[in-house]
Design a protein around this motif. Structure first.
Motif, PDB file in Angstrom:
ATOM      1  N   THR A   1       7.737  67.208  80.374  1.00 38.49           N
ATOM      2  CA  THR A   1       8.517  66.408  81.313  1.00 38.49           C
ATOM      3  C   THR A   1       8.205  64.930  81.126  1.00 38.49           C
ATOM      4  OG1 THR A   1       8.485  68.221  82.910  1.00 38.49           O
ATOM      5  CG2 THR A   1       9.051  66.030  83.747  1.00 38.49           C
ATOM      6  N   ALA A   2       9.202  64.160  80.718  1.00 41.68           N
ATOM      7  CA  ALA A   2       9.025  62.718  80.521  1.00 41.68           C
ATOM      8  C   ALA A   2       9.380  61.997  81.815  1.00 41.68           C
ATOM      9  CB  ALA A   2       9.903  62.219  79.379  1.00 41.68           C
ATOM     10  N   THR A   3       8.354  61.748  82.622  1.00 37.49           N
ATOM     11  CA  THR A   3       8.554  60.931  83.818  1.00 37.49           C
ATOM     12  C   THR A   3       8.441  59.464  83.435  1.00 37.49           C
ATOM     13  OG1 THR A   3       6.193  60.940  84.329  1.00 37.49           O
ATOM     14  CG2 THR A   3       7.527  62.725  85.289  1.00 37.49           C
ATOM     15  N   VAL A   4       8.824  58.584  84.347  1.00 35.06           N
ATOM     16  CA  VAL A   4       8.649  57.148  84.114  1.00 35.06           C
ATOM     17  C   VAL A   4       7.179  56.847  83.860  1.00 35.06           C
ATOM     18  CG1 VAL A   4       8.817  54.856  85.168  1.00 35.06           C
ATOM     19  CG2 VAL A   4      10.701  56.481  85.404  1.00 35.06           C
ATOM     20  N   GLU A   5       6.301  57.484  84.619  1.00 34.45           N
ATOM     21  CA  GLU A   5       4.869  57.277  84.440  1.00 34.45           C
ATOM     22  C   GLU A   5       4.406  57.736  83.065  1.00 34.45           C
ATOM     23  OE1 GLU A   5       1.063  58.040  87.236  1.00 34.45           O
ATOM     24  OE2 GLU A   5       2.133  59.859  86.656  1.00 34.45           O
ATOM     25  N   GLY A   6       4.854  58.915  82.624  1.00 30.77           N
ATOM     26  CA  GLY A   6       4.464  59.417  81.305  1.00 30.77           C
ATOM     27  C   GLY A   6       4.945  58.516  80.186  1.00 30.77           C
ATOM     28  N   ILE A   7       6.166  58.005  80.309  1.00 33.94           N
ATOM     29  CA  ILE A   7       6.696  57.068  79.320  1.00 33.94           C
ATOM     30  C   ILE A   7       5.881  55.787  79.330  1.00 33.94           C
ATOM     31  CG2 ILE A   7       8.704  55.635  78.735  1.00 33.94           C
ATOM     32  CD1 ILE A   7      10.452  57.951  79.839  1.00 33.94           C
ATOM     33  N   ALA A   8       5.529  55.312  80.524  1.00 28.32           N
ATOM     34  CA  ALA A   8       4.749  54.079  80.656  1.00 28.32           C
ATOM     35  C   ALA A   8       3.370  54.219  80.025  1.00 28.32           C
ATOM     36  CB  ALA A   8       4.628  53.700  82.132  1.00 28.32           C
ATOM     37  N   ILE A   9       2.732  55.357  80.200  1.00 34.18           N
ATOM     38  CA  ILE A   9       1.400  55.583  79.624  1.00 34.18           C
ATOM     39  C   ILE A   9       1.452  55.477  78.106  1.00 34.18           C
ATOM     40  CG2 ILE A   9      -0.366  57.350  79.221  1.00 34.18           C
ATOM     41  CD1 ILE A   9       0.235  58.318  82.127  1.00 34.18           C
ATOM     42  N   ASN A  10       2.424  56.141  77.498  1.00 31.37           N
ATOM     43  CA  ASN A  10       2.549  56.083  76.042  1.00 31.37           C
ATOM     44  C   ASN A  10       2.957  54.700  75.566  1.00 31.37           C
ATOM     45  OD1 ASN A  10       2.211  58.941  74.719  1.00 31.37           O
ATOM     46  ND2 ASN A  10       3.267  59.294  76.649  1.00 31.37           N
ATOM     47  N   ALA A  11       3.749  53.995  76.365  1.00 28.07           N
ATOM     48  CA  ALA A  11       4.139  52.623  76.022  1.00 28.07           C
ATOM     49  C   ALA A  11       2.921  51.709  75.986  1.00 28.07           C
ATOM     50  CB  ALA A  11       5.170  52.102  77.013  1.00 28.07           C
ATOM     51  N   VAL A  12       2.038  51.852  76.967  1.00 30.63           N
ATOM     52  CA  VAL A  12       0.807  51.045  76.993  1.00 30.63           C
ATOM     53  C   VAL A  12      -0.058  51.380  75.789  1.00 30.63           C
ATOM     54  CG1 VAL A  12      -1.349  50.621  78.232  1.00 30.63           C
ATOM     55  CG2 VAL A  12       0.810  50.728  79.498  1.00 30.63           C
ATOM     56  N   MET A  13      -0.218  52.662  75.493  1.00 28.99           N
ATOM     57  CA  MET A  13      -1.049  53.077  74.362  1.00 28.99           C
ATOM     58  C   MET A  13      -0.519  52.512  73.042  1.00 28.99           C
ATOM     59  SD  MET A  13      -1.794  57.036  75.461  1.00 28.99           S
ATOM     60  CE  MET A  13      -2.865  57.460  74.092  1.00 28.99           C
ATOM     61  N   ALA A  14       0.812  52.402  72.926  1.00 33.88           N
ATOM     62  CA  ALA A  14       1.427  51.893  71.704  1.00 33.88           C
ATOM     63  C   ALA A  14       1.375  50.374  71.604  1.00 33.88           C
ATOM     64  CB  ALA A  14       2.879  52.356  71.628  1.00 33.88           C
ATOM     65  N   GLY A  15       1.053  49.689  72.712  1.00 34.78           N
ATOM     66  CA  GLY A  15       0.990  48.232  72.696  1.00 34.78           C
ATOM     67  C   GLY A  15       2.236  47.541  73.207  1.00 34.78           C
ATOM     68  N   CYS A  16       3.146  48.290  73.837  1.00 34.93           N
ATOM     69  CA  CYS A  16       4.374  47.689  74.366  1.00 34.93           C
ATOM     70  C   CYS A  16       4.066  46.703  75.498  1.00 34.93           C
ATOM     71  CB  CYS A  16       5.315  48.764  74.906  1.00 34.93           C
ATOM     72  SG  CYS A  16       6.128  49.759  73.658  1.00 34.93           S
TER      73      CYS A  16
ATOM     74  N   GLU B   1       9.835  59.707  88.761  1.00 39.92           N
ATOM     75  CA  GLU B   1      11.223  60.004  88.382  1.00 39.92           C
ATOM     76  C   GLU B   1      11.255  60.664  86.998  1.00 39.92           C
ATOM     77  OE1 GLU B   1      15.474  57.802  87.339  1.00 39.92           O
ATOM     78  OE2 GLU B   1      13.934  56.686  88.441  1.00 39.92           O
ATOM     79  N   VAL B   2      11.957  61.775  86.902  1.00 35.83           N
ATOM     80  CA  VAL B   2      12.071  62.494  85.631  1.00 35.83           C
ATOM     81  C   VAL B   2      13.228  61.905  84.823  1.00 35.83           C
ATOM     82  CG1 VAL B   2      12.535  64.715  84.531  1.00 35.83           C
ATOM     83  CG2 VAL B   2      11.092  64.607  86.571  1.00 35.83           C
ATOM     84  N   ILE B   3      12.920  61.450  83.616  1.00 33.88           N
ATOM     85  CA  ILE B   3      13.937  60.887  82.732  1.00 33.88           C
ATOM     86  C   ILE B   3      14.530  61.952  81.835  1.00 33.88           C
ATOM     87  CG2 ILE B   3      14.373  59.204  80.886  1.00 33.88           C
ATOM     88  CD1 ILE B   3      13.816  57.989  83.666  1.00 33.88           C
ATOM     89  N   ALA B   4      13.697  62.853  81.317  1.00 32.96           N
ATOM     90  CA  ALA B   4      14.181  63.876  80.385  1.00 32.96           C
ATOM     91  C   ALA B   4      13.123  64.943  80.183  1.00 32.96           C
ATOM     92  CB  ALA B   4      14.544  63.240  79.044  1.00 32.96           C
TER      93      ALA B   4
END
Length: 424
Positions: A142-157, A131-134
């Motif tokens: 393209t910020a998909t849910v998956e792309g956001i999730a990958i960066n969230a994991v890398m940041a320690g979320c 799903e494309v968020i923005a």
């Protein structure tokens, strides 16, 4: 533009990398660029005239032969719909070096985004991975849910943070925020996250003591994840598309909650039309922080020193009619409220009391201000005073922090407006 006449980009030699990177992101890597020598601010009018004449010659040359300003061998590249799985080192130190080499790092240690961790993060979002968020400027990634999730994991979320992070991405890509300007400016601007409502308490976003400092996992990792998204999806690598002259520490992470429990007024999200039980994320185009330490005990005295403190001639909010933010400590908020002042009252008084006399500006800056706000304020005279925002309502206030006689001013980029989104 007439058919057959090419579009031409004009930029200074210090911004060529930014220009090329953004053209590539737009699928026009070979687009011609006319180059102007930097800087402009140190040159005389005669020198600027000579530069302009040279630039006109370059533009004419490129118009006749577009290849003259094009990048040789340019190709249009497309972004994959889903993330590509790659083998990365198991050792954490080697993994960090692996990310640094690929320009995925913010300079701090990262967590490997393993398939298992990313899938857990996606599941917590309740949305489909693709799903494309923005679309994130200036690289238009393209910020998909998956792309956001990958960066969230890398940041320690943690997985429970993902819904808040998605709302933050929705907010900072809203046109009113001007992400393009904030990402590519020489200013130290960055995105500040303010979380309101039950979700802030549920996931532990700190709005009390040291809320802008270290120690709260949610604050630190949410702010950091948004920065990684700005960099890794938006394409703003320092020195390339990110042109900040010095930057600021808030570009690593800048996130807090409002201290709703200790506020004498309605919280930010209620002020902006949401229900008190809603949870929201607000994104602010912050240029930094200024600490106010005042032991004033009555409202008039306190308002006077706050207004005087935010009134400084290098504040971008004056140049563009911005949206200055005040994070009032609970003790300062109580002093104002116990004398019957509403939040609106405080905004009106500060807006009037913080007007900047035009003679405090440098001569060049007066000319710039006349250009940017002349239509609003008219021709300047010796008596002109400049309001910090176009309207009193654009002075923004939340209560944040804990005990102590401190408040914080957050000046903004100027060409930006905060955006609030509901956390779904």
């Amino acid at each position: 533009m007439k058919r057959g006449v090419p579009a031409i980009t004009i930029c200074s030699d210090q911004f060529i990398v930014l220009g090329r990177k953004q053209l590539k992101a737009l699928g026009s890597e070979g687009h011609p660029i006319a180059v102007i020598p930097h800087p402009f601010g140190l040159r005389t009018r005669e020198q600027v005239r000579a530069i302009a004449e040279t630039c006109v010659t370059d533009i004419a040359r490129i118009a006749v032969d577009p290849k003259a300003g094009a990048l040789p061998g340019a190709k249009v590249s497309g972004a994959p719909a889903r993330a590509v799985r790659i083998e990365a080192p198991d050792d954490v130190d080697e993994f960090d070096q692996f990310c640094i080499a690929r320009k995925w790092s913010d300079g701090l240690p990262l967590r490997p985004p393993t398939v298992e961790k990313v899938e857990r993060m996606i599941a917590a979002s309740g949305r489909a991975a693709e799903e494309v968020i923005a679309i994130v400027q200036p690289g238009f990634g393209t910020a998909t849910v998956e792309g956001i999730a990958i960066n969230a994991v890398m940041a320690g979320c943690r997985p429970e943070y993902i819904r808040t992070l998605i709302a933050a991405v929705e907010a900072f890509t809203d046109r009113r925020f001007n992400l393009q300007g904030i990402q590519a400016t020489t200013n130290p601007a960055t995105a500040m996250i303010i979380v309101n409502g039950p979700e802030a308490r549920r996931i532990g976003v700190n709005g009390h003591l040291n809320c802008l400092g270290q120690g709260a996992w949610a604050n630190a990792t949410l702010g950091r994840a948004l920065r990684l998204i700005m960099q890794n999806i938006g394409g703003t690598l320092p020195g390339e598309m990110d042109r900040a002259t010095q930057g600021q520490p808030g570009k690593y992470s800048f996130c807090c909650a409002e201290n709703e429990a200790d506020s004498p007024w309605e919280p930010l999200h209620v002020e902006r039309g949401f229900h008190k039980d809603d949870s929201t994320v607000t994104i602010v185009g912050a240029a930094g922080t200024v600490n106010f330490n005042s032991h004033a005990k009555d409202a008039a005295d306190l308002l006077n020193v706050i207004a005087d403190s935010i009134c400084f001639p290098t504040n971008n909010d004056y140049y563009f009619g911005g949206e200055p933010w005040l994070l009032l400590g609970p003790e300062h908020a109580e002093i104002l409220a116990r004398e019957g002042l509403s939040k609106r009252d405080v905004k009106l008084k500060l807006w009037e009391m913080s007007k900047l006399h035009v003679d405090r500006l440098a001569a060049k800056d007066r000319m710039r201000l006349q250009h940017t706000r002349g239509a609003e304020l008219g021709q300047f005279s010796a008596d002109t005073k400049i309001p910090i925002s176009i309207k009193p309502e654009e002075v923004s206030i939340i209560v944040a922090g804990g005990p102590g006689t401190h408040s914080v001013h957050v000046p903004t980029f100027g060409h930006t407006r905060s955006v609030t989104k509901k956390i779904n």
